[in-house]
Write a protein that holds these residues in place. Structure first.
Motif, mmCIF file in Angstrom:
data_model
loop_
_atom_site.group_PDB
_atom_site.id
_atom_site.type_symbol
_atom_site.label_atom_id
_atom_site.label_comp_id
_atom_site.label_asym_id
_atom_site.label_seq_id
_atom_site.Cartn_x
_atom_site.Cartn_y
_atom_site.Cartn_z
ATOM 1 N N ALA A 43 0.983 -1.369 0.136
ATOM 2 C CA ALA A 43 -0.200 -0.383 0.042
ATOM 3 C C ALA A 43 0.665 0.685 -0.251
ATOM 4 O O ALA A 43 0.137 2.048 -0.179
ATOM 5 N N GLY A 44 2.692 1.093 0.516
ATOM 6 C CA GLY A 44 3.100 1.883 0.199
ATOM 7 C C GLY A 44 2.941 2.973 1.563
ATOM 8 O O GLY A 44 2.946 4.207 1.421
ATOM 9 N N ARG A 45 2.560 2.740 2.320
ATOM 10 C CA ARG A 45 2.578 3.545 4.383
ATOM 11 C C ARG A 45 4.478 3.185 4.484
ATOM 12 O O ARG A 45 5.178 2.797 4.217
ATOM 13 N N PRO A 46 4.333 4.240 5.653
ATOM 14 C CA PRO A 46 4.172 5.393 6.175
ATOM 15 C C PRO A 46 3.462 6.389 4.316
ATOM 16 O O PRO A 46 4.295 6.309 3.845
ATOM 17 N N SER A 47 2.427 7.160 4.695
ATOM 18 C CA SER A 47 1.890 8.146 4.167
ATOM 19 C C SER A 47 2.421 9.221 4.257
ATOM 20 O O SER A 47 3.088 9.405 6.027
ATOM 21 N N ILE A 48 2.897 10.550 3.623
ATOM 22 C CA ILE A 48 3.623 11.963 3.706
ATOM 23 C C ILE A 48 2.526 12.510 4.388
ATOM 24 O O ILE A 48 1.791 11.996 4.505
ATOM 25 N N LEU A 49 3.789 13.126 5.713
ATOM 26 C CA LEU A 49 2.918 14.136 6.512
ATOM 27 C C LEU A 49 3.582 15.148 5.535
ATOM 28 O O LEU A 49 4.443 15.933 5.416
ATOM 29 N N TYR A 50 2.624 16.123 4.804
ATOM 30 C CA TYR A 50 3.618 17.273 3.557
ATOM 31 C C TYR A 50 3.128 18.896 4.217
ATOM 32 O O TYR A 50 1.913 18.708 5.115
ATOM 33 N N TYR A 51 4.421 19.354 4.642
ATOM 34 C CA TYR A 51 3.637 20.758 4.740
ATOM 35 C C TYR A 51 3.558 21.452 3.547
ATOM 36 O O TYR A 51 4.107 21.856 2.819
ATOM 37 N N ALA A 52 1.895 22.440 3.778
ATOM 38 C CA ALA A 52 0.985 22.622 2.689
ATOM 39 C C ALA A 52 1.978 24.352 2.921
ATOM 40 O O ALA A 52 1.029 25.322 3.011
ATOM 41 N N GLU A 53 3.024 24.514 2.204
ATOM 42 C CA GLU A 53 3.747 26.011 2.625
ATOM 43 C C GLU A 53 2.775 27.060 1.769
ATOM 44 O O GLU A 53 2.253 28.325 2.276
ATOM 45 N N LYS A 54 2.149 27.293 0.460
ATOM 46 C CA LYS A 54 1.943 27.968 -0.400
ATOM 47 C C LYS A 54 0.442 28.145 0.398
ATOM 48 O O LYS A 54 0.344 28.959 0.395
ATOM 49 N N MET A 55 -0.116 27.395 1.009
ATOM 50 C CA MET A 55 -1.263 27.069 1.602
ATOM 51 C C MET A 55 -1.831 27.514 2.377
ATOM 52 O O MET A 55 -1.875 28.171 2.950
ATOM 53 N N ARG A 68 -1.515 12.997 3.638
ATOM 54 C CA ARG A 68 -1.677 11.701 2.409
ATOM 55 C C ARG A 68 -2.239 10.920 1.944
ATOM 56 O O ARG A 68 -1.464 10.266 1.614
ATOM 57 N N GLU A 69 -3.168 10.574 2.074
ATOM 58 C CA GLU A 69 -3.502 9.422 2.341
ATOM 59 C C GLU A 69 -3.805 8.827 0.416
ATOM 60 O O GLU A 69 -4.143 7.488 0.742
ATOM 61 N N ASP A 70 -4.366 10.273 0.771
ATOM 62 C CA ASP A 70 -4.337 10.114 -1.454
ATOM 63 C C ASP A 70 -3.355 9.130 -1.708
ATOM 64 O O ASP A 70 -3.284 8.657 -3.627
ATOM 65 N N LEU A 71 -2.302 9.101 -1.726
ATOM 66 C CA LEU A 71 -1.097 8.571 -2.287
ATOM 67 C C LEU A 71 -0.611 7.167 -1.774
ATOM 68 O O LEU A 71 0.018 6.676 -2.238
ATOM 69 N N ASN A 72 -1.865 6.690 -1.104
ATOM 70 C CA ASN A 72 -1.563 5.525 -0.860
ATOM 71 C C ASN A 72 -2.106 4.724 -2.050
ATOM 72 O O ASN A 72 -2.959 5.065 -3.400
ATOM 73 N N ASN A 85 0.582 32.155 13.378
ATOM 74 C CA ASN A 85 1.760 31.534 12.535
ATOM 75 C C ASN A 85 1.922 30.240 13.390
ATOM 76 O O ASN A 85 3.069 30.123 12.760
ATOM 77 N N ASN A 86 2.139 30.360 14.907
ATOM 78 C CA ASN A 86 2.714 29.131 15.462
ATOM 79 C C ASN A 86 2.040 27.443 16.300
ATOM 80 O O ASN A 86 2.749 26.959 16.794
ATOM 81 N N GLN A 87 0.777 28.145 15.598
ATOM 82 C CA GLN A 87 -0.630 27.378 15.306
ATOM 83 C C GLN A 87 0.110 25.793 14.509
ATOM 84 O O GLN A 87 0.201 26.513 12.888
ATOM 85 N N ILE A 88 -0.721 24.695 15.011
ATOM 86 C CA ILE A 88 -0.535 24.128 13.428
ATOM 87 C C ILE A 88 -1.681 23.198 13.099
ATOM 88 O O ILE A 88 -2.812 22.568 14.160
ATOM 89 N N ILE A 89 -2.521 23.130 12.119
ATOM 90 C CA ILE A 89 -3.571 21.944 11.669
ATOM 91 C C ILE A 89 -2.556 21.071 10.871
ATOM 92 O O ILE A 89 -2.378 21.018 9.551
ATOM 93 N N ILE A 90 -3.222 19.691 10.982
ATOM 94 C CA ILE A 90 -3.151 18.517 10.170
ATOM 95 C C ILE A 90 -4.371 18.686 9.754
ATOM 96 O O ILE A 90 -5.355 18.096 10.135
ATOM 97 N N VAL A 91 -4.680 18.092 7.911
ATOM 98 C CA VAL A 91 -5.612 17.767 7.845
ATOM 99 C C VAL A 91 -5.472 16.694 6.912
ATOM 100 O O VAL A 91 -4.476 16.179 6.358
ATOM 101 N N CYS A 92 -6.329 15.621 6.928
ATOM 102 C CA CYS A 92 -6.422 14.500 5.931
ATOM 103 C C CYS A 92 -6.825 14.820 4.878
ATOM 104 O O CYS A 92 -7.784 15.149 4.599
ATOM 105 N N VAL A 93 -6.138 14.202 4.071
ATOM 106 C CA VAL A 93 -6.188 14.103 2.796
ATOM 107 C C VAL A 93 -6.879 13.035 2.249
ATOM 108 O O VAL A 93 -5.984 11.644 2.244
#
Lengths: 270, 394
Positions: free
Chosen positions: B50-62, B75-79, B365-373
């Motif tokens: 399946a290709g795990r672990p899936s990456i946790l990507y820093y969406a810098e532009k967003m 990035r569950e979309d990359l599985n 900007n020192n706070q963090i959100i993780i969003v599951c794609v």
């Protein structure tokens, strides 16, 4: 000792369900309330009684009847599409009760009963003269959440036993009330050409465990099947075959239902 | 009362015919999850297939564009097979095989769970049949063919509203008629116990990885974890290992369709009430007599009138919050993340992205959100084009 009102009633008149098994093999007929409309449901119930039915199961239609085959699923859709509701069904039952003392059980899914509220639902059952309730998605492990309330209002919670029940048969039978609904086949309700389950073995275990009457349902449609199955149990339950008649003849189904139920009752008498 | 309760929610509200089988499933699961050989085999599949672990990507532009919290995409979309569904399916189909089953059946909405199940069945050598609402086979025709390529038989379901809930009904009916050689591979954290637990356990790999990854990258936990919710499997997986971390907000995004003020939505927590359906006590969209309401969402995967029982519990206990996101907001977010980050995500996942766009700017900007794609959006491209009035031929 103080007796509550329903205890006194229990002493005077047996719960009507027990009476359904007093005159030989019992014929239990099912129909979906509101198919094609509630006036006709009332008429069909009375026809079945006159034709010799011993108990009527009244289906409260549900949007998603997961234990039903095509025939009863479609009846559920027809009934809901004409605006059939639990309250309207209670009104219909109330009217039926002024005309007959035949035992009546409601058959539906957990959600319409839960959503109405167990207390309110079973109080209403007592008021209008309902004797039992059958909920196929409320197995032994879950039925405690409503059984006490049902019992307080004199409504028997009917348990089901399936071809896969095996070691569960004894537990279910020991705690059963009213009658036991023995499901003849795997899968969902509906007419079947052959019933291959080893019903005799299942019935043997039940009879070793309890004196409560057993009725077999699912798949029975012909007088020949009725006779064969009837020999093994205390009664048979027929649903889809009756609903099919209603589907075909609609408002005019009364006579056909009468003839059919009479033939089936005759077959199990023999 | 049966096992498998989350507060008052959960339970086993299913026909007697299935009770022994479901108890057997629970027994087998409890045995195998403690069996190192089984868990190694599953880990190996997750990693090397399946290709795990899936990456946790820093969406810098967003992050820069929204001007607030730092946004990380899980990035569950990359599985393999393109969504989080494979995590659960590999576990359940492997379990089916160990149980001696030769055939698996499953429901599917958008087709992602069906494709994943067909994939795992092909790999592990089991027969596979998929039940999919007729309406969904029409709007996700490509996924139907994909399942067929993988050797599965797809049954279009024509009962009821012909969508996901009817596909579940039909799969349950099929299972009740044939349990001896068949296991139902449920796709979400729903249905009777033990399914909500099994699916959650297999999906919890998402938050197990994400928690380690964020600690490694940032040295601290996120302030919020955001995921879309239909039945709730990717959200449950993304939330689970953060539940004990009280300071982490858990936010589920429900499909609000045309809006929660209309009849056309699938916002179970916002608009539903407690009921019993599909084997569980939970929240459902229903009418005044407990009839299950037809629901609507542009997303076939969120087009379901209920939600998993553990979510119902997380809602009641206020550990998680559930917010509605409309079709329009989701489509905007679908286009936004494509242009901003070069990621075409599933329309389901776009519901979560849409909510992040709402909350990130007001965070610092020192706070963090993780969003599951949760999945990739190839399957949705044609539908989004149609929504935008673009006429394309698939």
């Amino acid at each position: 000792m103080l007796l509550r009102l329903h205890d006194i009633k229990e002493l005077i008149l047996l719960n009507r369900i027990e009476k359904a098994f007093e005159n030989g093999k019992s014929f239990i007929g099912f129909l979906t309330a509101g198919d094609p409309n509630l006036e006709k449901t009332e008429e069909f119930i009375l026809k079945m009684e006159r034709a010799g039915a011993d108990l009527i199961e009244i289906g409260i239609p549900f949007s998603d009847p997961v234990a039903e085959g095509d025939v009863i699923q479609e009846a559920n859709i027809r009934a809901l599409s004409v605006g059939t509701t639990v309250d309207k069904i209670f009104d219909m039952v109330k009217s039926v009760r002024t005309k007959t003392q035949i035992p009546l059980a409601l058959m539906t899914y957990a959600n319409p009963v839960f959503y109405y509220g167990y207390e309110k639902f079973f109080k209403k059952c007592e008021e209008v003269g309902i004797d039992g309730i059958i909920i196929p998605d409320m197995p032994y492990e879950e039925k405690d959440e409503l059984a006490e309330t049902a019992s307080r209002y004199g409504v028997k919670t009917i348990s089901l036993i399936a071809p896969t029940s095996e070691q569960r048969i004894r537990t279910i039978a020991e705690n059963a009330e009213g009658f036991l609904y023995v499901v003849s086949s795997m899968g969902v309700s509906g007419v079947r050409k052959e019933i291959n389950t080893d019903l005799k073995s299942i019935l043997k275990v039940i009879k070793e465990t309890t004196n409560i009457p057993c009725a077999i349902g699912f798949g029975i449609s012909t007088p020949q099947q009725a006779k064969e199955i009837g020999q093994m149990a205390d009664g048979i339950i027929v649903g889809s075959a009756i609903v099919k008649i209603i589907q075909e003849y609609k408002e005019e189904a009364g006579h056909q239902i009468y003839e059919y139920v009479r033939a089936m009752k005759d077959a199990i008498k023999k | 009362m049966s096992k498998g309760r989350y507060g008052i929610y959960g339970g086993q509200y299913i026909p007697e015919t299935l009770m022994n089988e479901i108890q057997y499933l629970e027994e087998c699961y409890e045995t195998y999850k403690k069996d190192p050989a089984f868990m190694n085999e599953l880990d190996n599949l997750l990693k090397n297939y399946a290709g795990r672990p899936s990456i946790l990507y820093y969406a810098e532009k967003m992050t820069k564009d929204l001007g607030g919290a730092k946004i990380y995409l899980k990035r569950e979309d990359l599985n393999h097979t393109g969504s989080h569904k494979i995590n659960n399916v590999l576990g359940q189909v492997l379990l089916a095989k160990k149980m001696g089953k030769t055939r698996v059946i499953a429901e599917t909405g958008a087709g992602q769970h069906g494709v994943a199940t067909a994939t795992a069945a092909a790999l592990l050598g089991l027969e596979c049949e998929i039940f999919m609402g007729k309406e969904d086979t029409d709007r996700q025709a490509l996924n139907v063919y994909r399942m067929e390529l993988l050797g599965a038989k797809v049954h279009p379901v024509t009962s009821g509203t012909m969508t996901l809930k009817d596909a579940v009904n039909e799969t349950m009916r099929e299972w009740a008629s044939r349990v001896d050689d068949t296991l139902y591979i449920l796709g979400s954290v729903m249905g009777p116990h033990p399914f909500p637990m099994i699916v959650r356990d297999f999906q919890s790999v998402i938050s197990k990885e994400a928690r380690q990854q964020i600690l490694e990258y940032e040295g601290k936990l996120p302030d919020a974890v955001v995921a879309c919710v239909g039945g709730g499997s990717n959200a449950m997986g993304a939330f689970y290992n953060f539940i004990p971390d009280q300071e982490v907000r858990l936010i589920g995004c429900e499909a609000a369709g045309h809006g929660v003020h209309t009849q056309k939505h699938a916002a179970t927590i916002s608009k539903g009430s407690v009921g019993i359906f599909h084997g569980m006590k939970s929240y459902f969209c229903q009418d005044d007599y407990g009839q299950i309401s037809p629901v609507y969402s542009i997303s076939a995967g969120l087009d379901y009138p209920g939600i998993g029982p553990e979510h119902a519990y997380l809602h009641d206990t206020k550990r998680a919050e559930y917010v509605p996101v409309t079709d329009e907001e989701a489509v905007d977010a679908f286009e936004y993340i494509a242009r901003t980050e070069g990621i075409i995500c599933a329309i389901e996942s776009a519901h979560a992205i849409a909510h992040v766009r709402k909350i990130a700017p007001s965070m610092n900007n020192n706070q963090i959100i993780i969003v599951c794609v949760s999945g990739r959006g190839d399957k949705d491209v044609a539908a989004i084009a149609r929504y935008k009035g673009v006429d394309i031929v698939e």
